[in-house]
Design a protein around this motif. Structure first.
Motif, PDB file in Angstrom:
ATOM      1  N   ALA A 172       0.976  -1.122  -0.093  1.00  0.00           N
ATOM      2  CA  ALA A 172      -0.026   0.075  -0.101  1.00  0.00           C
ATOM      3  C   ALA A 172       0.977   1.287   0.058  1.00  0.00           C
ATOM      4  O   ALA A 172       0.499   2.192  -0.577  1.00  0.00           O
ATOM      5  N   PHE A 202       2.007   1.709  -3.832  1.00  0.00           N
ATOM      6  CA  PHE A 202       0.851   1.955  -4.450  1.00  0.00           C
ATOM      7  C   PHE A 202       0.021   3.288  -4.488  1.00  0.00           C
ATOM      8  O   PHE A 202      -0.126   4.087  -5.070  1.00  0.00           O
ATOM      9  N   LEU A 203      -0.233   3.381  -3.177  1.00  0.00           N
ATOM     10  CA  LEU A 203      -1.142   4.562  -2.773  1.00  0.00           C
ATOM     11  C   LEU A 203      -0.088   5.622  -2.138  1.00  0.00           C
ATOM     12  O   LEU A 203      -0.390   6.875  -2.476  1.00  0.00           O
ATOM     13  N   LEU A 238      -8.817   2.417   4.263  1.00  0.00           N
ATOM     14  CA  LEU A 238      -9.160   2.400   2.827  1.00  0.00           C
ATOM     15  C   LEU A 238     -10.703   1.913   2.805  1.00  0.00           C
ATOM     16  O   LEU A 238     -11.368   1.982   1.905  1.00  0.00           O
ATOM     17  N   LYS A 282      -2.358 -11.066  -6.975  1.00  0.00           N
ATOM     18  CA  LYS A 282      -2.383  -9.685  -6.738  1.00  0.00           C
ATOM     19  C   LYS A 282      -1.442  -8.856  -7.628  1.00  0.00           C
ATOM     20  O   LYS A 282      -1.814  -7.738  -7.965  1.00  0.00           O
ATOM     21  N   LEU A 288      -2.666  -5.857 -10.135  1.00  0.00           N
ATOM     22  CA  LEU A 288      -2.092  -4.535  -9.676  1.00  0.00           C
ATOM     23  C   LEU A 288      -1.568  -4.074 -10.939  1.00  0.00           C
ATOM     24  O   LEU A 288      -1.595  -2.755 -11.336  1.00  0.00           O
ATOM     25  N   ASN A 292      -3.721   8.968   1.211  1.00  0.00           N
ATOM     26  CA  ASN A 292      -3.121   8.196   0.187  1.00  0.00           C
ATOM     27  C   ASN A 292      -4.117   7.812  -0.802  1.00  0.00           C
ATOM     28  O   ASN A 292      -3.982   6.633  -1.411  1.00  0.00           O
ATOM     29  N   VAL A 319      -6.556   5.821  -6.306  1.00  0.00           N
ATOM     30  CA  VAL A 319      -7.741   5.340  -6.470  1.00  0.00           C
ATOM     31  C   VAL A 319      -8.839   6.366  -6.924  1.00  0.00           C
ATOM     32  O   VAL A 319      -9.905   5.984  -7.850  1.00  0.00           O
ATOM     33  N   ILE A 335      -9.948  -1.115  -8.748  1.00  0.00           N
ATOM     34  CA  ILE A 335      -8.596  -0.326  -8.130  1.00  0.00           C
ATOM     35  C   ILE A 335      -8.938  -0.880  -6.576  1.00  0.00           C
ATOM     36  O   ILE A 335      -7.852  -1.006  -5.888  1.00  0.00           O
ATOM     37  N   SER A 336     -10.339  -0.369  -6.219  1.00  0.00           N
ATOM     38  CA  SER A 336     -10.170  -0.608  -4.792  1.00  0.00           C
ATOM     39  C   SER A 336      -9.976  -1.890  -4.238  1.00  0.00           C
ATOM     40  O   SER A 336      -9.331  -2.053  -2.956  1.00  0.00           O
ATOM     41  N   ALA A 359      -6.403  -2.637  -4.510  1.00  0.00           N
ATOM     42  CA  ALA A 359      -5.450  -1.965  -3.206  1.00  0.00           C
ATOM     43  C   ALA A 359      -5.889  -2.765  -2.101  1.00  0.00           C
ATOM     44  O   ALA A 359      -4.757  -2.820  -1.292  1.00  0.00           O
ATOM     45  N   THR A 400      -3.774  -6.049  -2.273  1.00  0.00           N
ATOM     46  CA  THR A 400      -2.336  -5.420  -2.132  1.00  0.00           C
ATOM     47  C   THR A 400      -2.127  -5.537  -0.615  1.00  0.00           C
ATOM     48  O   THR A 400      -1.016  -6.009  -0.153  1.00  0.00           O
TER      49      THR A 400
END
Length: 576
Positions: free
Chosen positions: A91, A94-95, A177, A216, A220, A365, A369, A384-385, A388, A391
């Motif tokens: 996370a 990615f975020l 998230l 994953k 991703l 973050n 998204v 994507i949620s 995430a 992830t």
């Protein structure tokens, strides 16, 4: 620009460092719940169902401790490379990196570069030696020629401290998230993550964890590829046009925040240069060292090299992992600039933006998204949620497995049972530890809801770089390294990295609320200093050690070197 548009820009000015527009506001740490996103929940449900089926399949294959920790050494280099990428693209990557680029522009790239350049170190210094010397954990490698009890006690301590900080950060990120996207209460989200993670690890072990990470990683990589393609498509695939629009948006934000046109123009251009994120050279070097060398000391990453049949496949693993991770970070940079140009200019995200800013680290973050929603609508937003969330789940599973192996293999089997524990007893202790770690992660995840997860992630890297990496590096490559040097130096690196972080401005002033300027340690990351303390401690106490045990350990280096370089005498993953 409409007044609503300007309000959005002004609110986001705080996030981008352009002013303190939200000095007063809301309960920091609380993310605003959004309307339930049924698309995201459906995709999340599909992912969970698929991975639970994999766990059931893996449980049938998990009969021994070797199966549980290393999937019986039967994972190929390509599969392991994808799984490592899945484990590493957390996370925070990615975020967090996309949000850092959105906030500070080009300077946010220090995360990507720091995370990525740790991999050549692993490729050329670690991967082959790890596979040739190790069995289940990095302590097998570090303690190959040393007295087992002290080195295992240190290795388990280092592993558990790194895992704890990393685990809390992931759990807090997951809770915020899911609270933001799915409309669930924060504590429910944390309990769901903890329960799923315990199921994966308890029943499926490394086999299930590996396949969850592979799936994953593929999802991703596909998701960020589509996002980056759609962002660039808005600018006729011209990065220059994308960056120019980013500068214009940041300038507009600065004007909305009350700056003069001249100051605003300077603020806008600042996103293409350094200084927005790390303010001084020592902090930059120290932060970079934590990210680089921390990678080579993360126990859940090092553990993955014992899942392949031989050293050749270990090398192949790192090649594929570096390829996928490098590709991912290039795309994340594009997505970060996409967030500047698409999210910060969209009045639709005004309320979300305010919630993100007020929500602190757990919810700030959300850049990636929101870009997904901008370029792909609700369906892609849901995808994507779910990715995430996947992830976070995959990383948490890997972390729990490395923590469980530290307790059961390093402490129980080697320290307490002196190597006499049978495989079934070791496996039982590992599963009890998994349950305990899962419960602890849930409790700490709920307790640390309002804490800044970025500090905890960077602390995990700084500790790994200061404690685990020096011991691993010196024990494998320096013939005069002794048990006393490795253990004392390792603990000095471990204690100093934690202590210096606590008294740094980022924790002492920001997190603990002490007055500005009262921090005892002036830099944001301790790695430059605590790594030096760790290495000097290992060197000093090793050369001062004149005992008969130390003489034997120095003599044994030749045997260790032949084994580590050639693999002669190295058995499969099930034993030496």
């Amino acid at each position: 620009m409409s007044s609503k548009h300007l309000k959005t820009l002004a609110a986001l000015a705080a996030l981008s460092g352009a002013g303190a527009a939200l000095a007063a506001g809301g309960d920091v740490g609380q993310a605003a719940k959004q309307a339930t996103n049924w698309t995201a929940i459906a995709m999340f449900g599909i992912f969970v169902a698929a991975t639970l089926w994999i766990t059931k399949w893996a449980a049938a294959k998990t009969r021994s401790a070797a199966d549980f920790y290393t999937a019986g050494g039967g994972i190929t280099g390509f599969q392991n490379g994808l799984a490592i990428a899945g484990d590493y693209m957390s996370a925070a990557s990615f975020l967090g990196i996309s949000a850092a680029v959105m906030a500070t522009g080009y300077d946010g790239l220090i995360y990507s570069i720091g995370f990525l350049v740790g991999w050549p170190i692993i490729t050329f210094l670690m991967a082959e030696r790890l596979r040739n010397l190790g069995k289940f954990t990095f302590a097998d490698v570090a303690g190959y020629r040393f007295k087992q009890t002290p080195i295992r006690a240190f290795a388990a301590s280092g592993t558990l401290v790194v895992v704890a900080f990393y685990l809390i950060a992931q759990m807090v990120g997951a809770g915020q998230l899911i609270k933001l996207l799915f409309g669930l209460e924060y504590w429910i989200a944390v309990v769901i993550v903890g329960a799923l993670m315990m199921v994966y690890v308890l029943f499926g072990g490394m086999t299930a964890t590996t396949w969850v990470q592979i799936i994953k990683a593929v999802l991703l990589l596909c998701g960020v590829s589509f996002m980056a393609f759609m962002v660039l498509a808005q600018f006729n695939f011209s990065p220059e046009a994308l960056f120019a629009k980013g500068v214009d948006v940041k300038t507009a934000i600065a004007i909305a925040a009350g700056k003069t046109p001249e100051e605003a123009a300077k603020t806008g251009l600042s996103i293409m240069g350094p200084g927005g994120f790390v303010k001084d050279p020592i902090s930059a070097i120290s932060f970079g060292m934590a990210l680089m060398f921390g990678t080579a000391g993360l126990p859940h990453i090092l553990m993955r090299f014992f899942t392949v049949p031989d050293a050749k496949e270990a090398r192949k693993s790192v090649f594929w992992a570096t390829t996928w991770i490098g590709y991912f970070y290039v795309l994340i940079f594009i997505i970060g600039f996409g967030a500047i140009t698409l999210v910060l200019t969209n009045p639709e995200f005004a309320d979300v933006a305010k919630g993100v800013i007020k929500g602190g680290a757990g919810t700030a973050n959300m850049a990636a998204v929101l870009v997904a929603k901008s370029v792909g609508g609700d369906v892609f937003f849901g995808f994507i949620s779910a990715v995430a969330f996947a992830t976070i789940l995959a990383v948490v599973a890997g972390l729990t497995l490395s923590g469980a192996s530290a307790v059961s293999h390093d402490l129980y089997a080697t320290v307490f049972k002196k190597g006499k524990a049978d495989s079934a007893a070791e496996l039982r202790v590992s599963r009890i530890t998994t349950l305990s770690l899962g419960l602890l992660a849930v409790v700490l995840g709920i307790a640390f809801e309002k804490q800044n997860i970025a500090f905890m992630v960077s602390l995990a890297f700084a500790i790994a770089a200061s404690a685990n990496f020096p011991v691993l590096f010196m024990s494998v490559l320096w013939k005069d390294c002794t048990t006393k040097g490795a253990v004392i130096g390792g603990f000095l690196g471990l204690i100093s990295s934690v202590a210096l972080t606590v008294v740094s401005p980022s924790v002492w002033e920001v997190t603990l609320g002490n007055p500005k300027g009262s921090a005892w340690f002036p830099y944001t990351s301790p790695a430059l200093f605590s790594m030096a303390i760790g290495f000097v401690g290992i060197w000093l106490f090793s050369i001062l050690d004149r005992s008969a045990q130390a003489t034997k350990e120095r003599a044994d280096f030749a045997v260790q070197q032949v084994r580590s370089e050639t693999g002669l005498g190295a058995a499969g993953a099930s034993g030496h």
